[in-house]
Design a protein around this motif. Structure first.
Motif, PDB file in Angstrom:
ATOM      1  N   LEU A   1     -23.263  27.357 -23.529  1.00 47.11           N
ATOM      2  CA  LEU A   1     -23.222  27.861 -22.156  1.00 47.11           C
ATOM      3  C   LEU A   1     -24.155  29.024 -22.002  1.00 47.11           C
ATOM      4  N   GLU A   2     -24.555  29.907 -22.807  1.00 48.61           N
ATOM      5  CA  GLU A   2     -25.668  30.850 -22.684  1.00 48.61           C
ATOM      6  C   GLU A   2     -27.078  30.172 -22.350  1.00 48.61           C
TER       7      GLU A   2
ATOM      8  N   GLY B   1     -27.794  30.313 -14.625  1.00 55.23           N
ATOM      9  CA  GLY B   1     -26.407  30.577 -13.849  1.00 55.23           C
ATOM     10  C   GLY B   1     -25.412  31.052 -14.596  1.00 55.23           C
ATOM     11  N   TYR B   2     -25.377  31.064 -15.920  1.00 57.58           N
ATOM     12  CA  TYR B   2     -24.115  31.607 -16.723  1.00 57.58           C
ATOM     13  C   TYR B   2     -23.979  33.044 -16.646  1.00 57.58           C
ATOM     14  N   ARG B   3     -22.680  33.382 -16.213  1.00 56.82           N
ATOM     15  CA  ARG B   3     -22.126  34.793 -16.168  1.00 56.82           C
ATOM     16  C   ARG B   3     -21.045  35.273 -17.150  1.00 56.82           C
ATOM     17  N   GLY B   4     -20.815  34.144 -17.752  1.00 54.45           N
ATOM     18  CA  GLY B   4     -19.783  34.999 -18.707  1.00 54.45           C
ATOM     19  C   GLY B   4     -18.782  33.753 -19.236  1.00 54.45           C
ATOM     20  N   ALA B   5     -17.803  34.139 -20.181  1.00 55.13           N
ATOM     21  CA  ALA B   5     -16.739  33.091 -20.682  1.00 55.13           C
ATOM     22  C   ALA B   5     -15.668  33.885 -21.342  1.00 55.13           C
ATOM     23  N   GLY B   6     -14.622  33.168 -21.281  1.00 54.07           N
ATOM     24  CA  GLY B   6     -13.159  33.648 -22.119  1.00 54.07           C
ATOM     25  C   GLY B   6     -12.686  32.571 -22.814  1.00 54.07           C
ATOM     26  N   ILE B   7     -11.962  33.075 -23.944  1.00 54.53           N
ATOM     27  CA  ILE B   7     -11.121  32.032 -24.586  1.00 54.53           C
ATOM     28  C   ILE B   7      -9.593  32.843 -24.690  1.00 54.53           C
TER      29      ILE B   7
ATOM     30  N   ALA C   1      -9.827  28.024 -21.725  1.00 54.53           N
ATOM     31  CA  ALA C   1     -11.555  28.415 -21.863  1.00 54.53           C
ATOM     32  C   ALA C   1     -11.967  28.247 -20.684  1.00 54.53           C
ATOM     33  N   VAL C   2     -12.509  29.587 -20.130  1.00 56.82           N
ATOM     34  CA  VAL C   2     -13.056  29.892 -18.725  1.00 56.82           C
ATOM     35  C   VAL C   2     -14.557  30.054 -18.781  1.00 56.82           C
TER      36      VAL C   2
ATOM     37  N   PHE D   1     -11.494  35.953 -26.654  1.00 58.00           N
ATOM     38  CA  PHE D   1     -12.882  36.506 -26.310  1.00 58.00           C
ATOM     39  C   PHE D   1     -13.007  36.481 -24.950  1.00 58.00           C
ATOM     40  N   THR D   2     -13.523  37.853 -24.342  1.00 57.58           N
ATOM     41  CA  THR D   2     -14.003  37.332 -22.768  1.00 57.58           C
ATOM     42  C   THR D   2     -14.802  38.445 -22.606  1.00 57.58           C
ATOM     43  N   ASP D   3     -16.002  37.774 -21.826  1.00 58.40           N
ATOM     44  CA  ASP D   3     -17.072  38.967 -21.389  1.00 58.40           C
ATOM     45  C   ASP D   3     -17.614  38.018 -20.191  1.00 58.40           C
ATOM     46  N   VAL D   4     -17.481  38.927 -19.055  1.00 60.74           N
ATOM     47  CA  VAL D   4     -17.959  38.373 -17.582  1.00 60.74           C
ATOM     48  C   VAL D   4     -18.896  39.534 -17.090  1.00 60.74           C
TER      49      VAL D   4
END
Length: 203
Positions: free
Chosen positions: A30-31, A35-41, A52-53, A197-200
């Motif tokens: 993803l990274e 245009g990647y801004r973050g993700a979460g599990i 998964a987001v 995990f989450t980081d946006v």
């Protein structure tokens, strides 16, 4: 921002294999995408559910990333996932309060609405629901994701710990009832997850 969700169910005993793959190889893939801004599990270990987001700065960036992720998704989720569904949303509200933490809790409210009421839903959530939620102890962020064409949406309320998540149930139930009536929406699902995990990176 724009969002893709991957919702998988399977054997609870095998969920950690999917978590490890998504948290390492999946995040690296993803990274690398523009245009990647973050993700979460997020997981429900008892029932064997995984959400998964991924967050994207534009609809085009999300669409382009899916061309790569579609090929790898099955490998990353194997051998856990028995069922997998993928959905796309627009994040019409993203309201951070404090930094979320691993081990916290996420409550997801699934909605259905008349597509003509998409803007009404967004305005109602921003004006009436967010002020009630942001005062809740332990709230890290809340967001509204909608699919304007299909008339479907998700509200996410993320808390820094599971105790805050549990303590918020009554207040959020009242806010949910009030918001649904004002925005003409139907609540079709309610779930809670552990934050892995989450980081946006918001606007």
């Amino acid at each position: 921002m724009f969002v893709r969700t991957v919702y998988a169910t399977g054997d609870p005993a095998r969920i950690d294999t999917a978590i490890r793959a998504l948290n390492s190889q999946g995040r690296e893939l993803l990274e690398e995408r523009p245009g990647y801004r973050g993700a979460g599990i997020f997981v429900d270990r008892a029932l064997g559910k995984l959400l998964a987001v991924s967050w994207w700065e534009s609809e085009e960036a999300r669409r382009n990333s899916d061309e790569v992720m579609r090929e790898r998704r099955g490998v990353l989720l194997d051998p856990f996932a028995a069922t997998t569904s993928v959905e796309n949303y627009e994040a019409t509200v993203f309201h951070p309060v404090r930094k979320p933490e691993a081990g916290g809790g996420l409550r997801v409210t699934r909605l259905e609405f008349d597509p003509a009421d998409a803007d009404l839903l967004t305005d109602t959530f921003r004006a009436s629901v967010v002020p009630r939620l942001e005062s809740l102890p332990g709230l890290a962020r809340t967001s509204l994701l909608i699919d304007r064409e299909r008339g479907r949406g998700m509200v996410g309320a993320l808390f820094v710990d599971r105790e805050s998540l549990a303590a918020s149930r009554g207040v959020q139930a009242a806010a949910r009832h009030e918001g649904a009536a004002k925005a003409h929406v139907t609540v079709v699902g309610l779930e809670e997850f552990e934050v892995v995990f989450t980081d946006v990176r918001g606007d």
